[in-house]
Design a protein around this motif. Structure first.
Motif, PDB file in Angstrom:
ATOM      1  N   ASN A 135       0.818  -1.220   0.000  1.00  0.00           N
ATOM      2  CA  ASN A 135       0.000   0.000   0.000  1.00  0.00           C
ATOM      3  C   ASN A 135       0.849   1.266   0.000  1.00  0.00           C
ATOM      4  OD1 ASN A 135      -2.197  -1.656   0.053  1.00  0.00           O
ATOM      5  ND2 ASN A 135      -3.093  -0.830   1.915  1.00  0.00           N
ATOM      6  N   LEU A 136       2.001   1.208   0.694  1.00  0.00           N
ATOM      7  CA  LEU A 136       2.869   2.383   0.785  1.00  0.00           C
ATOM      8  C   LEU A 136       3.385   2.782  -0.591  1.00  0.00           C
ATOM      9  CD1 LEU A 136       4.295   4.422   2.636  1.00  0.00           C
ATOM     10  CD2 LEU A 136       6.186   2.805   2.812  1.00  0.00           C
ATOM     11  N   GLN A 137       3.853   1.806  -1.374  1.00  0.00           N
ATOM     12  CA  GLN A 137       4.372   2.100  -2.707  1.00  0.00           C
ATOM     13  C   GLN A 137       3.259   2.560  -3.652  1.00  0.00           C
ATOM     14  OE1 GLN A 137       7.656   2.210  -3.542  1.00  0.00           O
ATOM     15  NE2 GLN A 137       6.850   3.157  -5.388  1.00  0.00           N
ATOM     16  N   LYS A 138       2.065   1.958  -3.513  1.00  0.00           N
ATOM     17  CA  LYS A 138       0.925   2.390  -4.337  1.00  0.00           C
ATOM     18  C   LYS A 138       0.601   3.858  -4.080  1.00  0.00           C
ATOM     19  CE  LYS A 138      -1.633  -1.953  -4.925  1.00  0.00           C
ATOM     20  NZ  LYS A 138      -2.848  -2.676  -4.540  1.00  0.00           N
ATOM     21  N   CYS A 139       0.592   4.248  -2.804  1.00  0.00           N
ATOM     22  CA  CYS A 139       0.290   5.637  -2.449  1.00  0.00           C
ATOM     23  C   CYS A 139       1.373   6.581  -2.975  1.00  0.00           C
ATOM     24  CB  CYS A 139       0.159   5.783  -0.939  1.00  0.00           C
ATOM     25  SG  CYS A 139      -1.263   4.923  -0.255  1.00  0.00           S
ATOM     26  N   ALA A 140       2.635   6.152  -2.890  1.00  0.00           N
ATOM     27  CA  ALA A 140       3.728   6.977  -3.409  1.00  0.00           C
ATOM     28  C   ALA A 140       3.591   7.162  -4.926  1.00  0.00           C
ATOM     29  CB  ALA A 140       5.069   6.337  -3.063  1.00  0.00           C
ATOM     30  N   ASP A 141       3.207   6.091  -5.626  1.00  0.00           N
ATOM     31  CA  ASP A 141       2.996   6.187  -7.084  1.00  0.00           C
ATOM     32  C   ASP A 141       1.832   7.120  -7.412  1.00  0.00           C
ATOM     33  OD1 ASP A 141       5.055   4.416  -7.499  1.00  0.00           O
ATOM     34  OD2 ASP A 141       3.767   2.658  -7.728  1.00  0.00           O
ATOM     35  N   PHE A 142       0.780   7.053  -6.593  1.00  0.00           N
ATOM     36  CA  PHE A 142      -0.395   7.910  -6.777  1.00  0.00           C
ATOM     37  C   PHE A 142      -0.020   9.385  -6.630  1.00  0.00           C
ATOM     38  CE2 PHE A 142      -3.975   9.790  -4.077  1.00  0.00           C
ATOM     39  CZ  PHE A 142      -4.682  10.278  -5.177  1.00  0.00           C
ATOM     40  N   VAL A 143       0.719   9.708  -5.571  1.00  0.00           N
ATOM     41  CA  VAL A 143       1.129  11.103  -5.333  1.00  0.00           C
ATOM     42  C   VAL A 143       2.089  11.560  -6.434  1.00  0.00           C
ATOM     43  CG1 VAL A 143       2.296  12.663  -3.722  1.00  0.00           C
ATOM     44  CG2 VAL A 143       0.772  10.899  -2.842  1.00  0.00           C
ATOM     45  N   GLN A 144       3.013  10.676  -6.829  1.00  0.00           N
ATOM     46  CA  GLN A 144       3.968  11.015  -7.885  1.00  0.00           C
ATOM     47  C   GLN A 144       3.254  11.298  -9.215  1.00  0.00           C
ATOM     48  OE1 GLN A 144       7.333  11.470  -7.598  1.00  0.00           O
ATOM     49  NE2 GLN A 144       7.283  12.098  -9.727  1.00  0.00           N
ATOM     50  N   ALA A 145       2.211  10.496  -9.514  1.00  0.00           N
ATOM     51  CA  ALA A 145       1.435  10.710 -10.745  1.00  0.00           C
ATOM     52  C   ALA A 145       0.755  12.077 -10.720  1.00  0.00           C
ATOM     53  CB  ALA A 145       0.399   9.600 -10.903  1.00  0.00           C
ATOM     54  N   PHE A 146       0.243  12.482  -9.549  1.00  0.00           N
ATOM     55  CA  PHE A 146      -0.376  13.807  -9.436  1.00  0.00           C
ATOM     56  C   PHE A 146       0.663  14.897  -9.673  1.00  0.00           C
ATOM     57  CE2 PHE A 146      -1.573  17.579  -6.988  1.00  0.00           C
ATOM     58  CZ  PHE A 146      -2.815  17.840  -7.526  1.00  0.00           C
ATOM     59  N   MET A 147       1.881  14.711  -9.139  1.00  0.00           N
ATOM     60  CA  MET A 147       2.943  15.708  -9.325  1.00  0.00           C
ATOM     61  C   MET A 147       3.356  15.828 -10.792  1.00  0.00           C
ATOM     62  SD  MET A 147       3.163  16.794  -6.382  1.00  0.00           S
ATOM     63  CE  MET A 147       2.677  16.266  -4.753  1.00  0.00           C
ATOM     64  N   LEU A 148       3.227  14.734 -11.547  1.00  0.00           N
ATOM     65  CA  LEU A 148       3.584  14.776 -12.967  1.00  0.00           C
ATOM     66  C   LEU A 148       2.540  15.516 -13.801  1.00  0.00           C
ATOM     67  CD1 LEU A 148       4.933  11.142 -13.517  1.00  0.00           C
ATOM     68  CD2 LEU A 148       6.273  13.248 -13.382  1.00  0.00           C
ATOM     69  N   GLY A 149       1.334  15.713 -13.232  1.00  0.00           N
ATOM     70  CA  GLY A 149       0.315  16.491 -13.939  1.00  0.00           C
ATOM     71  C   GLY A 149      -0.990  15.768 -14.190  1.00  0.00           C
ATOM     72  N   PHE A 150      -1.125  14.525 -13.742  1.00  0.00           N
ATOM     73  CA  PHE A 150      -2.388  13.793 -13.933  1.00  0.00           C
ATOM     74  C   PHE A 150      -3.440  14.294 -12.946  1.00  0.00           C
ATOM     75  CE2 PHE A 150       0.822  10.825 -15.524  1.00  0.00           C
ATOM     76  CZ  PHE A 150       0.282  10.491 -16.754  1.00  0.00           C
ATOM     77  N   ASP A 151      -4.706  14.245 -13.347  1.00  0.00           N
ATOM     78  CA  ASP A 151      -5.804  14.609 -12.444  1.00  0.00           C
ATOM     79  C   ASP A 151      -5.933  13.559 -11.341  1.00  0.00           C
ATOM     80  OD1 ASP A 151      -6.444  16.845 -13.927  1.00  0.00           O
ATOM     81  OD2 ASP A 151      -7.896  15.779 -15.175  1.00  0.00           O
ATOM     82  N   VAL A 152      -6.491  13.966 -10.202  1.00  0.00           N
ATOM     83  CA  VAL A 152      -6.665  13.040  -9.072  1.00  0.00           C
ATOM     84  C   VAL A 152      -7.557  11.865  -9.469  1.00  0.00           C
ATOM     85  CG1 VAL A 152      -7.558  12.789  -6.722  1.00  0.00           C
ATOM     86  CG2 VAL A 152      -6.279  14.823  -7.345  1.00  0.00           C
ATOM     87  N   ILE A 153      -8.636  12.137 -10.222  1.00  0.00           N
ATOM     88  CA  ILE A 153      -9.575  11.062 -10.590  1.00  0.00           C
ATOM     89  C   ILE A 153      -8.924  10.032 -11.515  1.00  0.00           C
ATOM     90  CG2 ILE A 153     -11.725  12.317 -10.196  1.00  0.00           C
ATOM     91  CD1 ILE A 153     -11.771  13.017 -13.161  1.00  0.00           C
ATOM     92  N   ASP A 154      -7.904  10.461 -12.277  1.00  0.00           N
ATOM     93  CA  ASP A 154      -7.175   9.515 -13.127  1.00  0.00           C
ATOM     94  C   ASP A 154      -6.088   8.796 -12.331  1.00  0.00           C
ATOM     95  OD1 ASP A 154      -8.669  10.219 -15.365  1.00  0.00           O
ATOM     96  OD2 ASP A 154      -7.300  11.850 -15.894  1.00  0.00           O
ATOM     97  N   ALA A 155      -5.334   9.552 -11.536  1.00  0.00           N
ATOM     98  CA  ALA A 155      -4.211   8.974 -10.790  1.00  0.00           C
ATOM     99  C   ALA A 155      -4.680   8.003  -9.709  1.00  0.00           C
ATOM    100  CB  ALA A 155      -3.379  10.090 -10.160  1.00  0.00           C
ATOM    101  N   ILE A 156      -5.907   8.195  -9.189  1.00  0.00           N
ATOM    102  CA  ILE A 156      -6.397   7.343  -8.099  1.00  0.00           C
ATOM    103  C   ILE A 156      -6.572   5.892  -8.559  1.00  0.00           C
ATOM    104  CG2 ILE A 156      -8.925   7.487  -8.358  1.00  0.00           C
ATOM    105  CD1 ILE A 156      -8.959   8.243  -5.336  1.00  0.00           C
ATOM    106  N   ALA A 157      -6.637   5.671  -9.876  1.00  0.00           N
ATOM    107  CA  ALA A 157      -6.717   4.299 -10.403  1.00  0.00           C
ATOM    108  C   ALA A 157      -5.488   3.482 -10.021  1.00  0.00           C
ATOM    109  CB  ALA A 157      -6.881   4.321 -11.919  1.00  0.00           C
ATOM    110  N   LEU A 158      -4.357   4.147  -9.761  1.00  0.00           N
ATOM    111  CA  LEU A 158      -3.132   3.441  -9.336  1.00  0.00           C
ATOM    112  C   LEU A 158      -3.322   2.765  -7.978  1.00  0.00           C
ATOM    113  CD1 LEU A 158      -0.556   6.154 -10.407  1.00  0.00           C
ATOM    114  CD2 LEU A 158      -0.591   3.823 -11.290  1.00  0.00           C
ATOM    115  N   LEU A 159      -4.223   3.314  -7.136  1.00  0.00           N
ATOM    116  CA  LEU A 159      -4.513   2.691  -5.839  1.00  0.00           C
ATOM    117  C   LEU A 159      -5.437   1.493  -5.996  1.00  0.00           C
ATOM    118  CD1 LEU A 159      -5.232   5.822  -3.581  1.00  0.00           C
ATOM    119  CD2 LEU A 159      -3.055   4.650  -3.920  1.00  0.00           C
ATOM    120  N   ARG A 160      -6.330   1.566  -6.989  1.00  0.00           N
ATOM    121  CA  ARG A 160      -7.366   0.540  -7.146  1.00  0.00           C
ATOM    122  C   ARG A 160      -6.877  -0.689  -7.917  1.00  0.00           C
ATOM    123  NH1 ARG A 160      -9.252   3.622  -4.023  1.00  0.00           N
ATOM    124  NH2 ARG A 160     -10.912   5.143  -4.286  1.00  0.00           N
TER     125      ARG A 160
END
Length: 224
Positions: A101-126
């Motif tokens: 879960n820790l790495q998934k969350c880090a990937d999610f936050v990193q995707a947001f920093m790269l410019g993806f929307d939250v609704i798109d990046a949140i798929a990395l958690l799911r």
């Protein structure tokens, strides 16, 4: 006497096999509860830090609760913003269900920093099979000045039409940030989207890329 002795020996051999009762009764199998995330790392807390680039500081402030809620409540990971270091810090808790879960969350936050929307990046958690791939235009072809500007224009299309067409056809999300390109999706879909973008960078007209994309996506749909 010898024949009687031989007979008794034969009778003993032919008799039913009686196994040792002590060997049959084995102790019951132990039932261990699954290890928690903090127990896998010998009780040590695991950390991840994600840097916040200057141009994503304001969007992060606006979308903070949308990022914080799924990470803290669903993934059971502690998250905070280090204002001095300008980093988002994540760490495991005692009730974190899975160590991944820790790495998934880090990937999610990193995707947001790269410019993806939250609704798109949140798929990395799911979902487990999603990735983010990044490359630069100069990795494909060395372009300078107006040639580079025209290549970026070909990637986006009029009003972002070309980018949206590639996204919808390949079920990916694409961010074009100056000369850097980030693609979020599954492995096979990223490959198709990347090939289309590379063709546009190399100078192919959008119509030719669309027709090739149509053929490839039809083939992918048949396979799955």
């Amino acid at each position: 006497m010898q024949s009687n002795g031989a007979l008794t020996a034969m009778e003993v051999e032919a008799g039913p096999y009686a196994p040792n009762s002590a060997a049959v009764t084995l102790p019951p199998k132990p039932l261990f509860a699954p290890l928690k995330a903090h127990e896998m790392s010998d009780g040590q807390v695991q950390f991840r830090k994600v840097s916040v680039p200057p141009h994503r500081y304001s969007p992060l402030k606006k979308a903070w609760m949308d990022i914080y809620t799924p990470i803290y409540e669903q993934m059971k990971i502690d998250i905070r913003m280090n204002l001095k270091g300008r980093k988002v810090e994540l760490k495991t808790r005692a009730d974190t269900p899975e160590v991944s879960n820790l790495q998934k969350c880090a990937d999610f936050v990193q995707a947001f920093m790269l410019g993806f929307d939250v609704i798109d990046a949140i798929a990395l958690l799911r979902m487990d099979e999603l990735y983010v791939e990044s490359f630069e235009i100069k990795d494909v072809k060395t372009l300078r000045g107006e040639h580079l500007s025209r290549a970026i224009g070909r990637l986006s299309g009029k009003g972002g039409k070309t980018k949206f067409a590639i996204e919808n056809a390949t079920k990916t999300r694409i961010v074009i940030a100056d000369t850097k390109i980030h693609i979020l999706g599954s492995f096979a879909n990223i490959k198709v989207a990347r090939d289309s973008l590379c063709s546009l960078i190399l100078g192919s007209p959008a119509g030719k890329v669309y027709s090739k994309l149509r053929a490839v996506t039809a083939r992918l749909a048949e396979r799955f």
